[in-house]
Write a protein that holds these residues in place. Structure first.
Motif, PDB file in Angstrom:
ATOM      1  N   GLY A  32       0.816  -1.202   0.000  1.00 12.80           N
ATOM      2  CA  GLY A  32       0.000   0.000   0.000  1.00 12.80           C
ATOM      3  C   GLY A  32       0.854   1.258   0.000  1.00 12.80           C
ATOM      4  N   VAL A  33       2.109   1.141   0.425  1.00 10.54           N
ATOM      5  CA  VAL A  33       3.036   2.268   0.391  1.00 10.54           C
ATOM      6  C   VAL A  33       3.227   2.757  -1.043  1.00 10.54           C
ATOM      7  CG1 VAL A  33       5.430   2.946   0.825  1.00 10.54           C
ATOM      8  CG2 VAL A  33       4.196   1.578   2.505  1.00 10.54           C
ATOM      9  N   LEU A  34       3.194   1.832  -2.023  1.00  4.12           N
ATOM     10  CA  LEU A  34       3.278   2.226  -3.428  1.00  4.12           C
ATOM     11  C   LEU A  34       2.075   3.078  -3.820  1.00  4.12           C
ATOM     12  CD1 LEU A  34       4.379  -1.223  -4.917  1.00  4.12           C
ATOM     13  CD2 LEU A  34       5.842   0.780  -4.580  1.00  4.12           C
ATOM     14  N   THR A  35       0.910   2.671  -3.350  1.00  2.00           N
ATOM     15  CA  THR A  35      -0.308   3.450  -3.594  1.00  2.00           C
ATOM     16  C   THR A  35      -0.157   4.864  -3.048  1.00  2.00           C
ATOM     17  OG1 THR A  35      -1.699   1.473  -3.497  1.00  2.00           O
ATOM     18  CG2 THR A  35      -2.786   3.580  -3.095  1.00  2.00           C
ATOM     19  N   LEU A  36       0.381   4.966  -1.842  1.00  2.00           N
ATOM     20  CA  LEU A  36       0.527   6.280  -1.213  1.00  2.00           C
ATOM     21  C   LEU A  36       1.466   7.181  -2.004  1.00  2.00           C
ATOM     22  CD1 LEU A  36       0.657   5.127   2.504  1.00  2.00           C
ATOM     23  CD2 LEU A  36      -1.089   6.601   1.485  1.00  2.00           C
ATOM     24  N   SER A  37       2.505   6.626  -2.589  1.00  2.00           N
ATOM     25  CA  SER A  37       3.415   7.432  -3.395  1.00  2.00           C
ATOM     26  C   SER A  37       2.695   8.039  -4.594  1.00  2.00           C
ATOM     27  CB  SER A  37       4.600   6.581  -3.865  1.00  2.00           C
ATOM     28  OG  SER A  37       5.355   6.103  -2.777  1.00  2.00           O
ATOM     29  N   ILE A  38       1.839   7.244  -5.225  1.00  2.00           N
ATOM     30  CA  ILE A  38       1.078   7.741  -6.374  1.00  2.00           C
ATOM     31  C   ILE A  38       0.036   8.759  -5.921  1.00  2.00           C
ATOM     32  CG2 ILE A  38      -0.580   7.052  -8.151  1.00  2.00           C
ATOM     33  CD1 ILE A  38       1.040   4.439  -8.414  1.00  2.00           C
ATOM     34  N   LEU A  39      -0.621   8.477  -4.797  1.00  2.00           N
ATOM     35  CA  LEU A  39      -1.609   9.432  -4.274  1.00  2.00           C
ATOM     36  C   LEU A  39      -0.964  10.760  -3.908  1.00  2.00           C
ATOM     37  CD1 LEU A  39      -3.800   7.111  -2.018  1.00  2.00           C
ATOM     38  CD2 LEU A  39      -4.379   8.034  -4.260  1.00  2.00           C
ATOM     39  N   LYS A  40       0.273  10.719  -3.442  1.00  2.00           N
ATOM     40  CA  LYS A  40       0.982  11.962  -3.113  1.00  2.00           C
ATOM     41  C   LYS A  40       1.127  12.825  -4.354  1.00  2.00           C
ATOM     42  CE  LYS A  40       3.287  14.976  -0.785  1.00  2.00           C
ATOM     43  NZ  LYS A  40       2.572  15.872   0.170  1.00  2.00           N
ATOM     44  N   ALA A  41       1.465  12.205  -5.489  1.00  2.00           N
ATOM     45  CA  ALA A  41       1.593  12.956  -6.733  1.00  2.00           C
ATOM     46  C   ALA A  41       0.248  13.540  -7.155  1.00  2.00           C
ATOM     47  CB  ALA A  41       2.161  12.064  -7.833  1.00  2.00           C
ATOM     48  N   ILE A  42      -0.825  12.774  -6.996  1.00  2.00           N
ATOM     49  CA  ILE A  42      -2.164  13.279  -7.340  1.00  2.00           C
ATOM     50  C   ILE A  42      -2.528  14.454  -6.452  1.00  2.00           C
ATOM     51  CG2 ILE A  42      -4.622  12.708  -7.396  1.00  2.00           C
ATOM     52  CD1 ILE A  42      -3.827   9.833  -8.103  1.00  2.00           C
ATOM     53  N   SER A  62      -8.691  -4.207   1.850  1.00  2.00           N
ATOM     54  CA  SER A  62      -7.516  -4.627   2.610  1.00  2.00           C
ATOM     55  C   SER A  62      -6.641  -3.408   2.942  1.00  2.00           C
ATOM     56  CB  SER A  62      -6.754  -5.705   1.838  1.00  2.00           C
ATOM     57  OG  SER A  62      -5.820  -6.357   2.665  1.00  2.00           O
ATOM     58  N   THR A  63      -5.370  -3.410   2.539  1.00  2.00           N
ATOM     59  CA  THR A  63      -4.552  -2.225   2.829  1.00  2.00           C
ATOM     60  C   THR A  63      -5.144  -0.986   2.174  1.00  2.00           C
ATOM     61  OG1 THR A  63      -2.247  -1.474   2.975  1.00  2.00           O
ATOM     62  CG2 THR A  63      -2.946  -2.350   0.848  1.00  2.00           C
ATOM     63  N   GLY A  64      -5.839  -1.175   1.048  1.00  2.00           N
ATOM     64  CA  GLY A  64      -6.542  -0.055   0.416  1.00  2.00           C
ATOM     65  C   GLY A  64      -7.650   0.483   1.291  1.00  2.00           C
ATOM     66  N   ALA A  65      -8.242  -0.384   2.137  1.00  2.00           N
ATOM     67  CA  ALA A  65      -9.277   0.073   3.062  1.00  2.00           C
ATOM     68  C   ALA A  65      -8.690   0.964   4.144  1.00  2.00           C
ATOM     69  CB  ALA A  65      -9.985  -1.123   3.699  1.00  2.00           C
ATOM     70  N   ILE A  66      -7.475   0.649   4.600  1.00  2.00           N
ATOM     71  CA  ILE A  66      -6.810   1.510   5.580  1.00  2.00           C
ATOM     72  C   ILE A  66      -6.597   2.900   4.978  1.00  2.00           C
ATOM     73  CG2 ILE A  66      -4.695   1.894   6.904  1.00  2.00           C
ATOM     74  CD1 ILE A  66      -4.349  -1.110   7.112  1.00  2.00           C
ATOM     75  N   ILE A  67      -6.049   2.937   3.763  1.00  2.00           N
ATOM     76  CA  ILE A  67      -5.754   4.218   3.119  1.00  2.00           C
ATOM     77  C   ILE A  67      -7.045   4.961   2.796  1.00  2.00           C
ATOM     78  CG2 ILE A  67      -4.662   5.305   1.132  1.00  2.00           C
ATOM     79  CD1 ILE A  67      -2.775   2.861   1.012  1.00  2.00           C
ATOM     80  N   ALA A  68      -8.026   4.257   2.229  1.00  2.00           N
ATOM     81  CA  ALA A  68      -9.291   4.899   1.862  1.00  2.00           C
ATOM     82  C   ALA A  68      -9.972   5.500   3.085  1.00  2.00           C
ATOM     83  CB  ALA A  68     -10.212   3.884   1.183  1.00  2.00           C
TER      84      ALA A  68
END
Length: 410
Positions: A32-42, A62-68
């Protein structure tokens, strides 16, 4: 919206007609850390302090639920990166030897971390000014995917207050579920973590269910199910569809082809092939959800699906010629409405040997990069570095079309 009273402090935001923006986040453990890097750019290119200010409906598995869920209560991406940095090791704290007969990791540390972030008493109800208990409250609609083992079915749970099972006159109203517990249910990966038991009805033990990770449903990528929850009449939200009315952004946790059996060693790979079946099924479902979105929606950006479908971005000219020639054709401008149900953008990270090399990480073992439970500080930093390199694909001005703010960066 048919009953503004049900929406509490969110009524003004959701009674106003206008374009709606949705965000869907895949499962994938510590990746999910990879997701966060992309979300930071957005977040940076949009020029917003919080992605909840831009997206009206956020879904995660799952980990996306934590971030969401973190985004939905108004956390910034940096705050969530700090959460993964500080709690990653604790979230994956191994159980004692004998307890591993049930699960590899303890649920206690993760449970405490979720309570600290989402609040011990925060539920799924819309916030109200009259409630002043100091707990975080939802600032946008949220959809969390989990799996109900008791009923043997996927359970995507939405915070839409007008949904059938969210009505306040129901004793088993889903909105009464604590947010931390719903996230814990979505992250309860079998073998890794114990299941989560939730008594939905406060006085009826028969309404007690056992939940495990939403990643073992067809919705580890929750993008298409989010579209359904936003538009299908059964879910009572009924958002208008169309390329000018609805946007869906989907972010993955990394993917990459894994070498399998070869004709020369087919029998020698039987064991490894068998062990890889669950992962293969999950990956196949994830791609299928992606293809569904690109078929019903209009894809503005995404990785290649295969050499036949390509990236499914509509391009000028006939769909003929060699692969390289077809990809060189310019996309149809986004100011040309092609009549699709929504605009769709898919960001992910290629964790294959080739993909890592292109990102400048050719020295990294793809198997190590794909690990979902390696949560020590050096590995989290490595994932952040890979994700930051992959985030160069984000281009809000080019990919978000009419939904991008005039001030958005490239």
């Amino acid at each position: 919206m048919t009953n503004p009273e049900l929406w509490g402090d969110l009524a003004d935001r959701y009674r106003t007609p206008g374009p709606r923006r949705m965000l869907a986040l895949d499962g994938g453990g510590i990746r999910g850390v990879l997701t966060l890097s992309i979300l930071k750019a957005i977040e940076t290119q949009l020029g917003v302090a919080r992605l909840s200010d831009y997206f009206d409906y956020i879904a995660g598995t799952s980990t996306g639920a934590i971030i969401a869920s973190g985004l939905a209560i108004g956390k910034s991406v940096d705050e969530l990166i700090d959460f993964y940095r500080s709690t990653g090791t604790a979230m994956f704290e191994r159980t004692r030897y004998l307890e591993r007969l049930n699960s590899l990791y303890r649920n206690g540390p993760l449970e405490q971390q979720l309570k600290s972030v989402f609040g011990a008493t925060t539920d799924l109800k819309p916030p109200r000014a009259s409630t002043n208990d100091g707990q975080p409250r939802l600032k946008t609609l949220l959809l969390v995917v989990t799996r109900n083992v008791t009923t043997d079915s996927p359970w995507p749970i939405s915070t839409n207050p007008e949904a059938r099972y969210n009505r306040p006159d129901r004793d088993d109203c889903n909105l009464c579920i604590p947010l931390w517990q719903l996230v814990r249910a979505s992250t309860a990966a079998p073998i890794y973590f114990p299941p989560e038991v939730i008594q939905v009805h406060p006085t009826d033990p028969a309404k007690t269910f056992v939940f495990v990770d939403g990643g073992i449903t067809p919705y580890n990528n929750p993008a298409f199910v989010l579209y359904r929850f936003a538009t299908h009449p059964a879910y009572r939200l009924n958002w208008p569809t169309g390329e000018r009315h609805l946007q869906l952004v989907s972010v993955g946790t990394g993917a990459g082809a894994t070498d399998g059996a070869t004709p020369d060693s087919a029998s020698g790979n039987i064991v490894s092939t068998g062990l890889g079946v669950p992962t293969a099924l999950m990956y196949g479902a994830l791609v299928d959800q992606d293809v569904n979105c690109r078929t019903v929606g209009r894809c503005t950006y995404g990785d290649l699906i295969d050499r036949e479908l390509l990236d499914m971005v509509p391009r000028e000219g006939a769909d003929e010629g060699k692969l390289a020639e077809r990809l060189k054709r310019q996309p149809v401008p986004l100011d040309v409405d092609m009549g699709r149900q929504f605009l769709f953008t898919r960001y992910n990270v290629d964790l294959s040997a080739t993909g890592l090399k292109e990102l400048g990480f050719g020295h990294i073992d793809p198997a190590a990069a794909k690990a979902m439970d390696k949560a020590d500080a050096p590995h989290i930093q490595l994932l952040l570095d890979i994700g930051t390199a992959a985030a160069r694909q984000v281009n809000v001005k080019a990919h978000f079309g009419p939904f991008a703010p005039a001030s958005a960066g490239a």
